[in-house]
Design an enzyme around this catalytic site. Structure first.
Site, PDB file in Angstrom:
ATOM      1  N   ASP A 246       0.824  -1.204   0.000  1.00 13.96           N
ATOM      2  CA  ASP A 246       0.000   0.000   0.000  1.00 13.96           C
ATOM      3  C   ASP A 246       0.858   1.254   0.000  1.00 13.96           C
ATOM      4  OD1 ASP A 246       0.981   0.167   2.601  1.00 13.96           O
ATOM      5  OD2 ASP A 246      -0.968   0.002   3.570  1.00 13.96           O
TER       6      ASP A 246
ATOM      7  N   GLU B 169       3.977   1.076   2.161  1.00  9.69           N
ATOM      8  CA  GLU B 169       4.891  -0.055   1.955  1.00  9.69           C
ATOM      9  C   GLU B 169       4.613  -1.201   2.928  1.00  9.69           C
ATOM     10  OE1 GLU B 169       6.774   3.110   1.921  1.00  9.69           O
ATOM     11  OE2 GLU B 169       6.998   3.161  -0.242  1.00  9.69           O
TER      12      GLU B 169
ATOM     13  N   GLU C 192       7.669  14.653   8.042  1.00 11.34           N
ATOM     14  CA  GLU C 192       6.775  13.584   7.633  1.00 11.34           C
ATOM     15  C   GLU C 192       5.681  13.384   8.676  1.00 11.34           C
ATOM     16  OE1 GLU C 192       7.596   9.558   5.333  1.00 11.34           O
ATOM     17  OE2 GLU C 192       8.340   9.430   7.398  1.00 11.34           O
TER      18      GLU C 192
END
Length: 374
Positions: free
Chosen positions: A166, A169, A325
Site C-alpha cells: 500500500d 509499503e 513527515e
C-alpha cells in the site's frame, strides 16, 4: 483551537515552493526527502505525483511539467519490462511480485539496488491523474507524455486486481482501496485528457469503471471505505479518493460516511494518523494527511474544517520553515518510536510531500498568493 497567523502561512507557502523547486533534480525528479537515510537518492511516483500536483496548483508550472517528463522517461526506459508483464498476464501466468515495477526509482530512472517494499501500483495511476490535472490547469500539451501513458495504461489494466504493497509499503498480501482509487483516477484521467486515445482510451475508461465497481463491491463496510478488502478499519489515505482524486463524490453517502469515519478514528486536534495500528516512529500524526482530509472536507463544502486542518499542518513547521513527515505530539504506539530512530535516524524533515500538500490545500482554499512564472 490554535490558528496559524496568515502572515506565517504566507511565509510557509513561499518556503514550500522554494523547498520543492530548489531540491528538484535537473531532470525533474523530486527527492522524497534529501537527508533522510532510507529515502535519500530516490523519487517515488506516488509521492512525486502529489508533489507535482501541489506545485502545479501553486503556479510552479515548469517544475510540475519537468516531473512528468521524468515520469515519462522512467516508464519508457522500462517499457520492455512492461511488455513482458502485460504478455505474461494475458497468457494467464502473471510474473511474480519481484518482477513487477517498483514504487520508487533512483533519480536517473534506474531500479536501484536497496531492499525495499517495492511492488506498488498506486504511483502509476497517480502520475497519470496528476499529469492530466496539470495539463488542464495550465493548458499544457499532453502529447509529450502520450507514449509513456500508453505503456502505463497497459500495465495497470493487466495488473490492477493483484495484491501489492500500500501507500505505506505494508501488507503486500492485500488489495488496498486507496491503491485502487489511484488506479481508477489515473485510468479515467488519461482517457478524458487525451493522454491516450482510440481503443486504448476506451479500454482505460472501461477499466476505471470496473475498478470503481470493485471498490464499491468489496471495499465498503458499514457504509464507508475501508483500508483493504476484508478489513473493517479505515486508513487516512482513503481521504484522497474523495479529493483530490475525485473517485468518490464528496456529497455521496459513501463520501460523507468515509469522511466521518476517518475523522472519528484518526484525527486528533487537526492532526491525522495513518491508521490505528500504526507503529512507524511510534505512529504520529502526518501533516500531509491533515491536508488530504482537508481537501476532502473542502470538496464536501465544509471549508471551516478544511481550514482547521490546514492550520494544524502549517503549525508543524520548524523554525526554519520545513515540514516533517510526522510529528510526535500524540503517538499511537510510543513504545515503538525509538526502534525507528535507532534504525533510520530522526523523522524525515523536510518531506517534500508535506510541503506540497500544504500548497495544494492552500490553493484549494484560495490562500495561495498567485502564480510563479513558469
Amino acid at each position: 483551537m490554535t490558528t496559524t497567523p496568515r502572515v506565517d502561512l504566507d511565509a510557509l507557502l513561499d518556503r514550500s515552493r522554494a523547498v520543492i523547486t530548489t531540491l528538484q533534480q535537473p531532470n525533474g525528479a523530486y527527492p522524497a526527502s534529501p537527508t533522510f537515510s532510507a529515502y535519500r537518492g530516490y523519487c517515488w511516483l506516488r509521492d512525486g505525483a502529489f508533489i507535482a500536483d501541489g506545485a502545479s496548483a501553486a503556479g510552479e508550472v515548469a517544475s510540475a511539467s519537468a516531473f512528468f517528463d521524468w515520469c515519462a522517461m522512467v516508464v519508457e526506459r522500462h517499457g520492455s519490462r512492461i511488455d513482458e508483464i502485460v504478455a505474461a498476464a494475458a497468457a494467464g501466468a502473471p510474473l511474480p511480485d519481484d518482477r513487477m515495477l517498483p514504487a520508487r526509482f533512483t533519480f536517473d530512472g534506474s531500479l536501484g539496488d536497496d531492499d525495499w517494499w517495492d511492488f506498488q501500483l498506486d504511483g502509476y495511476g497517480t502520475w497519470l491523474w496528476a499529469a492530466a490535472e496539470h495539463a488542464a490547469r495550465h493548458g499544457v500539451d499532453v502529447g509529450r507524455w502520450s507514449a509513456a501513458a500508453a505503456l502505463t495504461i497497459d500495465y495497470l489494466l493487466s495488473s490492477w486486481q493483484r495484491p501489492c504493497f500500500d501507500w505505506w509499503e505494508e501488507h503486500s498480501e492485500e488489495v488496498h482501496v486507496s491503491t485502487l482509487g489511484c488506479v481508477a483516477a489515473g485510468l479515467a484521467a488519461a482517457a478524458d485528457s487525451g493522454l491516450v486515445s482510440g481503443d486504448r482510451a476506451l479500454r482505460a475508461r472501461a477499466g476505471a469503471e470496473r475498478v470503481r465497481a470493485r471498490i464499491e463491491q468489496s471495499g465498503v463496510v458499514d457504509g464507508h471505505l475501508v483500508k483493504w478488502f476484508g478489513s473493517t478499519a479505515v486508513d487516512a489515505s482513503l481521504s484522497a479518493l474523495i479529493a483530490p482524486l475525485g473517485v468518490i463524490d464528496a456529497s455521496s453517502d459513501l463520501g460523507a460516511a468515509t469522511l466521518r469515519a476517518v475523522s472519528a478514528d484518526l484525527e486528533v486536534d487537526g492532526g491525522v494518523h495513518r491508521f490505528l495500528a500504526d507503529t512507524f516512529y511510534g505512529g504520529g500524526r502526518w501533516p500531509l494527511l491533515s491536508c488530504f482530509l482537508g481537501l476532502a472536507y473542502a470538496a464536501s463544502g465544509d471549508r471551516d474544517s478544511a481550514q482547521r486542518l490546514l492550520d494544524w499542518a502549517a503549525s508543524t513547521a520548524t523554525d526554519e520553515g520545513t515540514l516533517p513527515e510526522q510529528v510526535a505530539g500524540h503517538l499511537l504506539s510510543p513504545e515503538h518510536q525509538q526502534e525507528w530512530i535507532d534504525r533510520w535516524g530522526p523523522v524525515a524533515n523536510p518531506l517534500l510531500w508535506s510541503h506540497a500538500m500544504v500548497l495544494r490545500l492552500a490553493a484549494e482554499l484560495g490562500t495561495n498568493r498567485g502564480e510563479v512564472a513558469a
